[in-house]
Design an enzyme around this catalytic site. Structure first.
Site: not given
Ligand SMILES: Cc1ncc(COP(=O)(O)O)c(C=O)c1O
Ligand SMILES: Cc1ncc(COP(=O)(O)O)c(C=O)c1O
Lengths: 396, 253, 396, 253
Positions: B45, B56
């Site tokens: 990814e 995140d």
């Protein structure tokens, strides 16, 4: 032709703006809120509890004050809606009162919030103290340093203030941190967002709680002037909650002209500005599709304003729609213009406005009104929190 | 059949690695990809850095901030990846927040992915309803597999719905929280893994968030088809640089 | 037996206290005021103007808030009269609004005031800005340094702040300076005194302007509890204006128990205290015969309290009389007790009180009430001005 | 007949000097008194220092603060003055604020004055109504002449009233303001002096506040019976000490 609706539709959009662009981790929280908020807001028991608190705790209704000397000077009938007299000093608490009672009904035990200038943080810490709930406020590391008194107030009120160290260490980053907290605490926690921003249903929820402002004005203006409708309604726009509240009941009364005032900072094209409607493009910020200040590559840019409450790189989706449909005229005011308006209101009316609010006041120097025009300005907050900035700026 | 789908047919526990494009330096994208393929990872990814990556944790946030400071941008990525399919064959996904993609133009973005040889997209803040209503066709036209997330809070009805619109694997977020390396998983995680396993979904699940080492990889993949390592890989890069990649991957399985 | 009157008599006395012990230079000013104040106060036009300002500008009526969590903890029905929600943040403005309109009717063009914590100075500067009058505020040099934000507010409002360099450079000396200014400007100047102190008719004048507090409570308590009369009324006492205001309409209702709370500082007998009723003797201060803290030789001593608004070495003559006749029970509270009460109210009710006010709140830890007792406390002001002191004290 | 009254019969412009007891040092009271008599002043006002002298300007305020710091007190004054009448014959007035006198006991205070040979009292913050109602008898019993003030703002009716309850002279405050030395008088002062002169009061007027030198003394006494110098005298003491007294007095007339 169909009449334009300025309210949110059942999908959570104002025209093309709004929605809930959130990671799946937030879906259950936001969905729980979306499914329940209208039911709860319409519950008479809920309304009673909120209204009692607004009356006995917040100090509502706030006055609609006819500013005589200011009116004389600027040649219009200028009324100030005195949100500065709310408990904690700004309109922000109208929303936090509503949301804390909502959070209680949702069975939440822990409250999180973001704050820039600290005004929403204080309002949130306040209602959490009132309800005996745990309160965590995220605040940019830089804002913590420059807004020390509000940090102290939050601590006095028992809240935990957590510095956001990421990004530019200001409001945008504090919001990111609050969202991250919510992702990590999806069950027991309610996130009290401080403006008409964020994923649906927040913009609608906050606008409804703030709509008490225009609801009161209708009645007050009827008493003072024999009409519910002013010619103009003026408010500053950071995220847009005080503007949403004072526009709310006038949105469909098209003969009432609405003016939103953004922070031009050092000038719209100076590279140091927060005039989102002028500089922003359609994008996604904090879960909402709206106008966003961003780089061509879609990176959200840091806005700038002398006012900590206006330097947000987006505006609520409702305002993006009001801008796009031209229902609201968007003006912008520089740091200097706002500061001068702030001290002028202080000296002429004995009211030191928040610097956010001073942006709304500043338009009278530029805009011409007719002598009979009734102009209602949202005095969204008091300037005590901004004394250091005023002192420095004017060398007091 | 798409490279991801083909990979998913291999009967092994897949190892997927996430890294942020432009970190540690702008020039590292292709070297990292090649090193990862060489050391045998199954999926990669490529993270598109974003100024406000709200799902995140600190590690990925900081890597994104560095990447942006380094000048990384959507245009730059596609330029770097232009010839990637002449160099590697491992399935590639782009992972990015919606706003930069929106600014690039979703149509344009997907077409570039197609031209580049990207196999799937993970856009954490693109809601599934919006995807279905507006972008499904574009994805399909460009052979892009959409990857959707589920979390411990996602209810069964919604998991089934996500399963029904998925085409590759389901990104199974391991716990309540943002991305970030963990030393071990708790009991509730393995129960969650088991619970989903018992649902017998059409699409395989790959676990992400919190996988950092052999142990967590093992736990995460006991009841699933694979696991994704992001923050721990980035931390290794910060520490050891690109030279550490092979040893890191070998240490996982 | 004749019923004791708690109001001033026609000679300007409350029992043996009061009068006008002023130098001849002040006689015309004070006499002009004495001869006119009742006539003006009773004029319906005057009342209308003042009442409009109190409503639309100050934000009256202020709420009577039932403090649920505090009541539960302390086992009584505790109501807080929310003077902190007044414009500028304390009850002081009730008086300055009244006096500025009075000054206008007397044809005055220039206003002087003294201030300690700066709260009365800000309230005076505010009404002067409102009316476009020149405003000079005297403030002890030391207070100017430790109350910088309020100094900035006054300057924002266009007032001139003049440091008092004499004596201990605090409130007492600022008052001396204001009186000296008045002596030097007897014709065009009105002196807006900030508490129920000074020569007659000031104590009566200020008490009347503050009496709006108890006037509102009667109505509000009737709505909330079905009776106008609480069992107890509690207020802190510096000079005594907020206490005078909240006691006023209850003075002759002897079943309403009245409690005044003075600042014990570091302890009544520590030599660092401001508990005038406990430590003072009959004497003259600032033109009034009352209880005064003084040396055996009649030199006025410097009081001490952590609260800048309570460290005055006298109390108003009305209070001296209420103390002497035992109509009011006088308690005292130390710095430490007040600070703890201040943070407790913040954390339990979301209201950060002024440290002055915190003294009144502190009595619940010591005094026992019955579960059904209705106790109304005057929340005389907000604590924003005291944040620095709170921060330092609690190391926030 | 009281010494003040006798002095007032002298057909000359009287010079009265005010000084604060205890300034520059506690020991100076008697030496200052003797030096003043020697240099020919007509009246002397001994100031009792007070912590809050609100009718006084900076000079007298500061002298009072110093005196208090030096330990000056009512008791101390009377001790120092015990034998003053064995040393000087000039009429003596005490000038003090009401509170210290009240604490000493007005009765007691007046009796001490009588025993000491004090001739009059100036108590600026004792209102005439209170004097008449409560203290007139005590003053009279102890042979003390009360001195009352008038100012440019005092209306004629009140001046007449004050004249009627006076017994010695009327203390005519020269201007709107507190005590303090002035270099010259304005036109409005001399008009005020003339206006009062024209009233032909029963009691002579002596002007105080602002007299500092030959010029102001001359202006002040043109239409009155004399003038009082306070602040200027104290400033001289600060500068030149007791040795400067004779030259100062000679410089005035
Ligand atoms: C007084 C005041 N006005 C306005 C704002 C801007 O927010 P909004 O646009 O949501 O009203 C703030 C934000 O802190 C504020 O404190
Ligand atoms: C909030 C507050 N409460 C009380 C006081 C004490 O004054 P008073 O006794 O006149 O009410 C002050 C004085 O500054 C004050 O600011």
């Amino acid at each position: 032709m169909q009449k334009t609706s300025y309210q949110v539709n059942e999908k959570g959009y104002y025209g093309e703006f709004g929605g809930a662009f959130i990671p799946e981790m937030l879906y259950p929280n936001v969905e729980e809120l979306r499914q329940n908020y209208l039911k709860i807001l319409n519950d008479p028991d809920f309304q009673k509890e909120v209204n009692q608190l607004l009356k006995n705790y917040v100090g509502r209704p706030t006055p609609l004050y006819f500013a005589k000397r200011f009116s004389d000077k600027y040649g219009a009938k200028i009324y100030l809606k005195r949100e500065d007299l709310c408990h904690t000093g700004a309109h922000k608490i109208n929303n936090t009162i509503g949301q804390i009672v909502l959070a209680k009904r949702l069975g939440k035990k822990r409250i999180i919030a973001e704050t820039g200038a600290g005004q929403h943080g204080v309002a949130t810490a306040t209602v959490c103290a009132l309800m005996g709930m745990k309160c965590i406020v995220y605040m940019g590391d830089i804002d913590i340093k420059r807004q020390a008194p509000n940090v102290a107030r939050m601590k006095m009120l028992g809240a935990t203030v957590i510095p956001a160290h990421s990004g530019s260490k200001t409001l945008k980053d504090a919001t990111n941190e609050a969202i991250r907290d919510w992702i990590s605490n999806p069950i027991n926690t309610h996130y009290i967002i401080g403006s008409v921003v964020g994923p649906h249903p927040y913009p609608d929820l906050v606008a409804r709680f703030q709509s008490v402002i225009s609801k009161e004005i209708k009645q007050q203006l009827l008493e003072a002037e024999g009409t519910e409708n002013p010619d103009y309604v003026v408010a500053c726009v950071g995220g847009g909650s005080n503007a949403a509240g004072i526009f709310y009941h006038y949105l469909d009364r098209l003969n009432v002209k609405l003016i939103a005032v953004e922070a031009a900072g050092k000038g719209i094209h100076s590279g140091k500005s927060a005039a989102t409607s002028q500089l922003g493009k359609i994008g996604i910020i904090h879960g909402s599709k709206t106008l966003v200040m961003q780089s061509p590559d879609g990176q959200i840019t840091e806005p700038y304003s002398i006012s900590a409450g206006l330097d947000y790189p987006g505006i609520g989706p409702m305002h993006a729609h009001l801008f796009q449909t031209k229902r609201v005229q968007f003006l912008s005011v520089t740091d200097d213009q706002a500061m001068l308006a702030g001290i002028e209101l202080s000296k002429m009316e004995g009211i030191i406005p928040a610097i956010e609010t001073a942006h709304a006041i500043a338009i009278f120097k530029e805009q011409k009104f007719k002598k009979d025009d009734i102009v209602v300005v949202n005095l969204s907050g008091r300037g005590d929190k901004d004394l250091n900035t005023y002192i420095k700026y004017f060398n007091l | 059949m798409n490279r991801i789908q083909k990979k998913l047919e291999e009967k092994k526990k897949l190892l997927s690695i996430y890294f942020t494009a432009g970190y540690p330096t702008t020039q590292d994208t292709i070297p990292i990809l090649m090193a990862l393929e060489k050391s045998g990872v199954d999926l990669i990814e490529i993270g598109l850095p974003f100024s406000d990556p709200l799902a995140d944790g600190t590690t990925i946030q900081e890597s994104a901030a560095t990447a942006l400071k380094n000048g990384m941008a959507t245009e730059v990525i596609f330029n770097q990846l232009k010839d990637v399919r002449k160099k590697i064959t491992v399935p590639l996904l782009l992972m990015g927040y919606f706003n930069p993609i929106l600014q690039f133009g979703v149509e344009n973005f997907c077409q570039k992915c197609y031209e580049t040889g990207i196999d799937g997209l993970i856009i954490p803040d693109l809601p599934i309803q919006v995807y279905e209503e507006f972008y499904k066709n574009t994805f399909e036209k460009n052979g892009l597999i959409p990857i959707f997330l589920i979390t411990p809070q996602t209810d069964n009805e919604r998991i089934n719905r996500i399963d029904s619109i998925s085409d590759g694997f389901i990104y199974m977020v391991s716990n309540n929280g943002t991305t970030g390396a963990k030393k071990t998983f708790e009991k509730e995680q393995s129960e969650y893994f088991k619970r989903i396993f018992a649902m017998k979904l059409k699409h395989p699940q790959i676990v992400g968030f919190g996988i950092s080492n052999k142990d967590t990889f093992y736990q995460a993949t006991k009841f699933t088809s694979g696991a994704i390592i992001g923050s721990a890989f980035i931390q290794m890069l910060s520490r050891d640089g690109l030279g550490g990649i092979d040893a890191f991957i070998k240490s996982i399985r």
